[in-house]
Design a protein around this motif. Structure first.
Motif, PDB file in Angstrom:
ATOM      1  N   VAL A  38       0.764  -1.295   0.116  1.00 58.73           N
ATOM      2  CA  VAL A  38       0.168  -0.467   0.136  1.00 58.73           C
ATOM      3  C   VAL A  38       0.720   1.250   0.143  1.00 58.73           C
ATOM      4  CG1 VAL A  38      -1.744   1.813   1.346  1.00 58.73           C
ATOM      5  CG2 VAL A  38      -2.063  -1.221   1.341  1.00 58.73           C
ATOM      6  N   THR A  39       0.756   1.876  -0.950  1.00 55.79           N
ATOM      7  CA  THR A  39       1.202   3.376  -0.956  1.00 55.79           C
ATOM      8  C   THR A  39       0.590   4.285  -0.249  1.00 55.79           C
ATOM      9  OG1 THR A  39       2.877   2.111  -2.759  1.00 55.79           O
ATOM     10  CG2 THR A  39       2.713   4.794  -2.889  1.00 55.79           C
ATOM     11  N   LEU A  40       1.395   5.488   0.284  1.00 60.09           N
ATOM     12  CA  LEU A  40       0.256   6.222   0.032  1.00 60.09           C
ATOM     13  C   LEU A  40       0.488   7.582  -0.892  1.00 60.09           C
ATOM     14  CD1 LEU A  40       0.618   6.084   4.660  1.00 60.09           C
ATOM     15  CD2 LEU A  40      -0.782   5.487   2.857  1.00 60.09           C
ATOM     16  N   PRO A  41      -0.195   8.223  -0.178  1.00 64.08           N
ATOM     17  CA  PRO A  41      -0.179   9.738  -0.820  1.00 64.08           C
ATOM     18  C   PRO A  41       1.799  10.515  -0.650  1.00 64.08           C
ATOM     19  CG  PRO A  41      -2.227  10.012   0.021  1.00 64.08           C
ATOM     20  CD  PRO A  41      -1.159   8.786   0.527  1.00 64.08           C
ATOM     21  N   THR A  44       4.631   7.360   1.355  1.00 64.12           N
ATOM     22  CA  THR A  44       4.809   5.842   2.515  1.00 64.12           C
ATOM     23  C   THR A  44       4.340   4.703   2.191  1.00 64.12           C
ATOM     24  OG1 THR A  44       4.713   7.499   4.022  1.00 64.12           O
ATOM     25  CG2 THR A  44       4.888   5.882   4.845  1.00 64.12           C
ATOM     26  N   LYS A  45       5.280   4.060   2.022  1.00 63.60           N
ATOM     27  CA  LYS A  45       5.138   2.075   1.687  1.00 63.60           C
ATOM     28  C   LYS A  45       4.637   1.899   2.521  1.00 63.60           C
ATOM     29  CE  LYS A  45       6.680   2.080  -2.466  1.00 63.60           C
ATOM     30  NZ  LYS A  45       5.826   2.871  -3.642  1.00 63.60           N
ATOM     31  N   HIS A  46       3.172   0.757   3.206  1.00 64.04           N
ATOM     32  CA  HIS A  46       3.057  -0.838   4.044  1.00 64.04           C
ATOM     33  C   HIS A  46       3.042  -2.320   3.301  1.00 64.04           C
ATOM     34  CE1 HIS A  46       2.621   2.486   7.074  1.00 64.04           C
ATOM     35  NE2 HIS A  46       1.695   3.204   6.109  1.00 64.04           N
ATOM     36  N   VAL A  47       4.289  -2.645   4.119  1.00 64.72           N
ATOM     37  CA  VAL A  47       3.372  -4.180   3.492  1.00 64.72           C
ATOM     38  C   VAL A  47       3.335  -5.505   3.967  1.00 64.72           C
ATOM     39  CG1 VAL A  47       5.198  -5.648   2.235  1.00 64.72           C
ATOM     40  CG2 VAL A  47       6.562  -3.244   1.307  1.00 64.72           C
ATOM     41  N   PHE A  48       1.825  -5.296   3.457  1.00 62.89           N
ATOM     42  CA  PHE A  48       1.645  -7.219   3.811  1.00 62.89           C
ATOM     43  C   PHE A  48       1.277  -8.262   3.039  1.00 62.89           C
ATOM     44  CE2 PHE A  48      -0.562  -2.642   4.238  1.00 62.89           C
ATOM     45  CZ  PHE A  48      -0.423  -2.430   6.118  1.00 62.89           C
ATOM     46  N   PRO A  55     -12.680 -21.634   2.703  1.00 63.21           N
ATOM     47  CA  PRO A  55     -13.372 -22.573   3.865  1.00 63.21           C
ATOM     48  C   PRO A  55     -13.743 -23.307   3.892  1.00 63.21           C
ATOM     49  CG  PRO A  55     -14.200 -21.237   2.150  1.00 63.21           C
ATOM     50  CD  PRO A  55     -12.688 -20.962   1.491  1.00 63.21           C
ATOM     51  N   HIS A  56     -14.111 -23.958   4.938  1.00 58.33           N
ATOM     52  CA  HIS A  56     -14.176 -25.630   5.779  1.00 58.33           C
ATOM     53  C   HIS A  56     -15.939 -24.952   4.456  1.00 58.33           C
ATOM     54  CE1 HIS A  56     -16.779 -28.442   7.089  1.00 58.33           C
ATOM     55  NE2 HIS A  56     -15.739 -28.965   7.459  1.00 58.33           N
ATOM     56  N   PHE A  57     -16.228 -26.809   3.674  1.00 56.25           N
ATOM     57  CA  PHE A  57     -16.702 -26.756   2.963  1.00 56.25           C
ATOM     58  C   PHE A  57     -18.196 -26.506   3.450  1.00 56.25           C
ATOM     59  CE2 PHE A  57     -20.429 -29.449   1.559  1.00 56.25           C
ATOM     60  CZ  PHE A  57     -20.441 -29.213  -0.321  1.00 56.25           C
ATOM     61  N   TYR A  58     -18.539 -26.469   4.866  1.00 55.33           N
ATOM     62  CA  TYR A  58     -19.739 -26.365   5.299  1.00 55.33           C
ATOM     63  C   TYR A  58     -19.454 -24.891   5.799  1.00 55.33           C
ATOM     64  CZ  TYR A  58     -20.657 -31.133   4.599  1.00 55.33           C
ATOM     65  OH  TYR A  58     -20.662 -32.576   4.267  1.00 55.33           O
ATOM     66  N   SER A  59     -18.884 -24.098   5.221  1.00 58.83           N
ATOM     67  CA  SER A  59     -19.624 -22.713   6.159  1.00 58.83           C
ATOM     68  C   SER A  59     -19.786 -21.390   5.823  1.00 58.83           C
ATOM     69  CB  SER A  59     -17.412 -22.041   6.559  1.00 58.83           C
ATOM     70  OG  SER A  59     -16.810 -21.851   5.267  1.00 58.83           O
ATOM     71  N   GLY A  60     -20.066 -22.257   4.255  1.00 53.61           N
ATOM     72  CA  GLY A  60     -20.857 -21.124   3.455  1.00 53.61           C
ATOM     73  C   GLY A  60     -20.141 -20.314   2.977  1.00 53.61           C
ATOM     74  N   GLY A  61     -19.308 -20.480   2.229  1.00 58.76           N
ATOM     75  CA  GLY A  61     -18.901 -19.279   1.467  1.00 58.76           C
ATOM     76  C   GLY A  61     -17.132 -18.845   1.330  1.00 58.76           C
ATOM     77  N   GLY A  62     -16.894 -18.566   0.456  1.00 60.50           N
ATOM     78  CA  GLY A  62     -15.913 -17.979  -0.142  1.00 60.50           C
ATOM     79  C   GLY A  62     -15.321 -16.558   0.139  1.00 60.50           C
ATOM     80  N   LYS A  63     -16.420 -15.758   0.806  1.00 60.23           N
ATOM     81  CA  LYS A  63     -16.447 -14.151   0.772  1.00 60.23           C
ATOM     82  C   LYS A  63     -14.863 -13.680   1.541  1.00 60.23           C
ATOM     83  CE  LYS A  63     -19.099 -12.497  -2.638  1.00 60.23           C
ATOM     84  NZ  LYS A  63     -20.126 -11.525  -2.929  1.00 60.23           N
ATOM     85  N   GLU A  64     -14.295 -13.284   1.988  1.00 56.46           N
ATOM     86  CA  GLU A  64     -13.609 -12.807   2.867  1.00 56.46           C
ATOM     87  C   GLU A  64     -13.232 -10.850   2.742  1.00 56.46           C
ATOM     88  OE1 GLU A  64      -8.987 -13.682   5.342  1.00 56.46           O
ATOM     89  OE2 GLU A  64     -10.586 -15.548   4.467  1.00 56.46           O
ATOM     90  N   ASP A  65     -13.066 -10.401   3.573  1.00 57.07           N
ATOM     91  CA  ASP A  65     -12.655  -8.882   3.862  1.00 57.07           C
ATOM     92  C   ASP A  65     -11.449  -9.143   4.018  1.00 57.07           C
ATOM     93  OD1 ASP A  65     -15.091  -8.228   2.410  1.00 57.07           O
ATOM     94  OD2 ASP A  65     -15.885  -7.546   3.574  1.00 57.07           O
ATOM     95  N   LEU A  66     -10.469  -7.889   3.900  1.00 58.46           N
ATOM     96  CA  LEU A  66      -9.151  -8.042   4.413  1.00 58.46           C
ATOM     97  C   LEU A  66      -8.836  -6.414   3.896  1.00 58.46           C
ATOM     98  CD1 LEU A  66      -7.220  -9.809   1.826  1.00 58.46           C
ATOM     99  CD2 LEU A  66      -7.610 -10.367   3.953  1.00 58.46           C
ATOM    100  N   THR A  67      -8.726  -6.086   5.491  1.00 58.15           N
ATOM    101  CA  THR A  67      -8.139  -4.177   5.907  1.00 58.15           C
ATOM    102  C   THR A  67      -7.186  -4.471   6.698  1.00 58.15           C
ATOM    103  OG1 THR A  67     -10.864  -5.008   6.725  1.00 58.15           O
ATOM    104  CG2 THR A  67      -9.693  -3.508   8.154  1.00 58.15           C
ATOM    105  N   PHE A  68      -6.985  -3.765   6.351  1.00 60.05           N
ATOM    106  CA  PHE A  68      -5.556  -3.000   6.704  1.00 60.05           C
ATOM    107  C   PHE A  68      -5.301  -1.581   6.955  1.00 60.05           C
ATOM    108  CE2 PHE A  68      -4.961  -5.398   2.421  1.00 60.05           C
ATOM    109  CZ  PHE A  68      -4.577  -6.356   3.471  1.00 60.05           C
ATOM    110  N   ASP A  69      -4.538  -1.610   8.100  1.00 61.59           N
ATOM    111  CA  ASP A  69      -4.792  -0.636   9.776  1.00 61.59           C
ATOM    112  C   ASP A  69      -3.396   0.132   8.704  1.00 61.59           C
ATOM    113  OD1 ASP A  69      -6.937  -0.992  10.692  1.00 61.59           O
ATOM    114  OD2 ASP A  69      -6.434  -2.438  11.965  1.00 61.59           O
ATOM    115  N   LEU A  70      -3.466   1.541   8.429  1.00 57.23           N
ATOM    116  CA  LEU A  70      -2.168   2.417   8.502  1.00 57.23           C
ATOM    117  C   LEU A  70      -1.440   3.117   9.512  1.00 57.23           C
ATOM    118  CD1 LEU A  70      -3.364   2.485   4.445  1.00 57.23           C
ATOM    119  CD2 LEU A  70      -1.884   1.153   5.166  1.00 57.23           C
TER     120      LEU A  70
END
Length: 70
Positions: A38-41, A44-48, A55-70
């Motif tokens: 992530v490059t800020l204005p 400054t670069k942040h590396v994640f 996901p487990h077959f019975y967990s109901g899906g493969g959607k996942e949101d990633l959140t990064f705190d800068l």
């Protein structure tokens, strides 16, 4: 040749994204390990290094949101 094509072309994600005014960006990713820079204005670069796990077959899906705190 077919396996190389799958690994290096079809199963490969390379994206340059810009955030919205709210600081969000969206893209679709495969399961696996990533390096996200992530490059800020002020240039400054942040590396994640997130890992998206299948996901487990019975967990109901493969959607996942990633959140990064800068």
């Amino acid at each position: 040749h077919a396996l190389y094509d799958l690994i290096h072309r079809q199963w490969h994600t390379d994206a340059d994204l810009e955030t919205s005014s709210g600081g969000c960006a969206k893209t679709r990713l495969f399961f696996g390990d990533y390096e996200m820079i992530v490059t800020l204005p002020d240039d400054t670069k942040h590396v994640f290094h997130p890992t998206l796990s299948r996901p487990h077959f019975y967990s109901g899906g493969g959607k996942e949101d990633l959140t990064f705190d800068l």
